[in-house]
Motif scaffolding. Structure first.
Motif, PDB file in Angstrom:
ATOM      1  N   GLU A   1      17.935  -3.633   5.965  1.00 17.11           N
ATOM      2  CA  GLU A   1      17.113  -3.663   4.749  1.00 17.11           C
ATOM      3  C   GLU A   1      17.995  -3.751   3.503  1.00 17.11           C
ATOM      4  O   GLU A   1      17.654  -4.431   2.536  1.00 17.11           O
ATOM      5  CB  GLU A   1      16.235  -2.413   4.692  1.00 17.11           C
TER       6      GLU A   1
ATOM      7  N   ALA B   1      15.302   6.038   0.540  1.00 19.23           N
ATOM      8  CA  ALA B   1      14.121   5.440   1.160  1.00 19.23           C
ATOM      9  C   ALA B   1      12.881   5.710   0.311  1.00 19.23           C
ATOM     10  O   ALA B   1      12.027   4.828   0.148  1.00 19.23           O
ATOM     11  CB  ALA B   1      13.940   5.973   2.583  1.00 19.23           C
ATOM     12  N   ALA B   2      12.777   6.902  -0.260  1.00 17.30           N
ATOM     13  CA  ALA B   2      11.656   7.212  -1.149  1.00 17.30           C
ATOM     14  C   ALA B   2      11.706   6.339  -2.396  1.00 17.30           C
ATOM     15  O   ALA B   2      10.679   5.815  -2.853  1.00 17.30           O
ATOM     16  CB  ALA B   2      11.678   8.693  -1.532  1.00 17.30           C
TER      17      ALA B   2
ATOM     18  N   VAL C   1      10.503   2.918  -1.492  1.00 18.18           N
ATOM     19  CA  VAL C   1       9.039   2.839  -1.418  1.00 18.18           C
ATOM     20  C   VAL C   1       8.470   2.585  -2.809  1.00 18.18           C
ATOM     21  O   VAL C   1       7.625   1.705  -3.007  1.00 18.18           O
ATOM     22  CB  VAL C   1       8.437   4.130  -0.812  1.00 18.18           C
ATOM     23  N   ILE C   2       8.954   3.322  -3.795  1.00 16.74           N
ATOM     24  CA  ILE C   2       8.473   3.161  -5.174  1.00 16.74           C
ATOM     25  C   ILE C   2       8.819   1.772  -5.704  1.00 16.74           C
ATOM     26  O   ILE C   2       7.966   1.085  -6.276  1.00 16.74           O
ATOM     27  CB  ILE C   2       9.056   4.265  -6.076  1.00 16.74           C
TER      28      ILE C   2
ATOM     29  N   ASN D   1       9.446  -0.985  -4.066  1.00 16.95           N
ATOM     30  CA  ASN D   1       8.691  -2.040  -3.379  1.00 16.95           C
ATOM     31  C   ASN D   1       7.215  -2.017  -3.742  1.00 16.95           C
ATOM     32  O   ASN D   1       6.557  -3.059  -3.724  1.00 16.95           O
ATOM     33  CB  ASN D   1       8.899  -1.960  -1.869  1.00 16.95           C
ATOM     34  N   PHE D   2       6.684  -0.851  -4.083  1.00 15.89           N
ATOM     35  CA  PHE D   2       5.311  -0.808  -4.570  1.00 15.89           C
ATOM     36  C   PHE D   2       5.208  -1.562  -5.901  1.00 15.89           C
ATOM     37  O   PHE D   2       4.276  -2.341  -6.103  1.00 15.89           O
ATOM     38  CB  PHE D   2       4.836   0.635  -4.749  1.00 15.89           C
TER      39      PHE D   2
ATOM     40  N   SER E   1       8.632  -3.720   3.757  1.00 17.05           N
ATOM     41  CA  SER E   1       9.724  -2.849   3.307  1.00 17.05           C
ATOM     42  C   SER E   1       9.250  -1.414   3.100  1.00 17.05           C
ATOM     43  O   SER E   1       9.988  -0.466   3.387  1.00 17.05           O
ATOM     44  CB  SER E   1      10.336  -3.386   2.017  1.00 17.05           C
ATOM     45  N   ILE E   2       8.030  -1.238   2.594  1.00 15.68           N
ATOM     46  CA  ILE E   2       7.473   0.100   2.436  1.00 15.68           C
ATOM     47  C   ILE E   2       7.315   0.762   3.801  1.00 15.68           C
ATOM     48  O   ILE E   2       7.666   1.933   3.988  1.00 15.68           O
ATOM     49  CB  ILE E   2       6.135   0.052   1.669  1.00 15.68           C
ATOM     50  N   ALA E   3       6.810   0.022   4.774  1.00 15.06           N
ATOM     51  CA  ALA E   3       6.635   0.569   6.128  1.00 15.06           C
ATOM     52  C   ALA E   3       7.977   0.964   6.745  1.00 15.06           C
ATOM     53  O   ALA E   3       8.096   2.024   7.371  1.00 15.06           O
ATOM     54  CB  ALA E   3       5.909  -0.442   7.015  1.00 15.06           C
TER      55      ALA E   3
ATOM     56  N   ALA F   1      10.709   1.829   5.103  1.00 19.42           N
ATOM     57  CA  ALA F   1      11.204   3.006   4.382  1.00 19.42           C
ATOM     58  C   ALA F   1      10.468   4.277   4.822  1.00 19.42           C
ATOM     59  O   ALA F   1      11.092   5.337   4.956  1.00 19.42           O
ATOM     60  CB  ALA F   1      11.063   2.798   2.881  1.00 19.42           C
ATOM     61  N   VAL F   2       9.171   4.186   5.065  1.00 16.01           N
ATOM     62  CA  VAL F   2       8.412   5.355   5.537  1.00 16.01           C
ATOM     63  C   VAL F   2       8.909   5.774   6.922  1.00 16.01           C
ATOM     64  O   VAL F   2       9.080   6.968   7.195  1.00 16.01           O
ATOM     65  CB  VAL F   2       6.894   5.061   5.536  1.00 16.01           C
TER      66      VAL F   2
END
Length: 154
Positions: free
Chosen positions: A43, A109-110, A113-114, A116-117, A130-132, A134-135
């Motif tokens: 990633e 990773a958090a 997520v932000i 990529n949102f 990418s969010i998936a 990272a989660v």
């Protein structure tokens, strides 16, 4: 500290797993951490490539409609380049077994997520993937249990 049966120092909570006995959560968590490290490296490299593309060409990414979080594509390029570099380095740290890399990996990773949102209008499918990822990385790094097990507990 107390003396063990052979006269060696033995910590009160030290527990050596007998054959067939698991010290931690088992294969899912341990394998998950290794997979999380690999995913972070991949990633990260893809994020760097995404960043380079955004820096090189301002029109390489199109926007889907109006969006509150509107940034210049070059700015997004730099964000993805730097974040990708950090994620790849921390992924390598996780694969090498560095304990400090796990905590930083969760934080990055958090942050991913932000980011990529906010990146959703530019590359919606890739941002969701990418969010998936990272989660999953957050889950894998938070569920591993490698600490000592108290006597009598599995």
């Amino acid at each position: 500290m107390s003396e063990g049966p052979q006269g060696s120092a033995h910590h009160a909570y030290a527990h050596h797993a007998a054959p067939g006995e698991s010290r931690g959560r088992g294969g899912w968590a341990t394998g998950g951490v290794m997979f999380a490290g690999v995913l972070m490296m991949v990633e990260g490299v893809l994020g760097m490539l995404q960043g380079i593309a955004g820096i090189a060409e301002d029109d390489v990414y199109g926007r889907v409609g109006q969006y509150v979080f509107a940034f210049d594509v070059s700015a997004w390029g730099w964000i993805h380049l730097v974040l990708g570099l950090l994620v790849a380095v921390i992924g390598a740290g996780i694969l090498s077994g560095a304990e400090w890399a796990k905590a930083i990996g969760v934080a990055l990773a958090a942050l991913a997520v932000i980011a990529n949102f906010i990146w959703l209008p530019y590359q919606p499918v890739w941002a969701i993937v990418s969010i998936a990822v990272a989660v999953f990385v957050i889950w894998a790094l938070c569920t591993e249990d490698t600490g000592p097990v108290a006597p009598g507990k599995r």
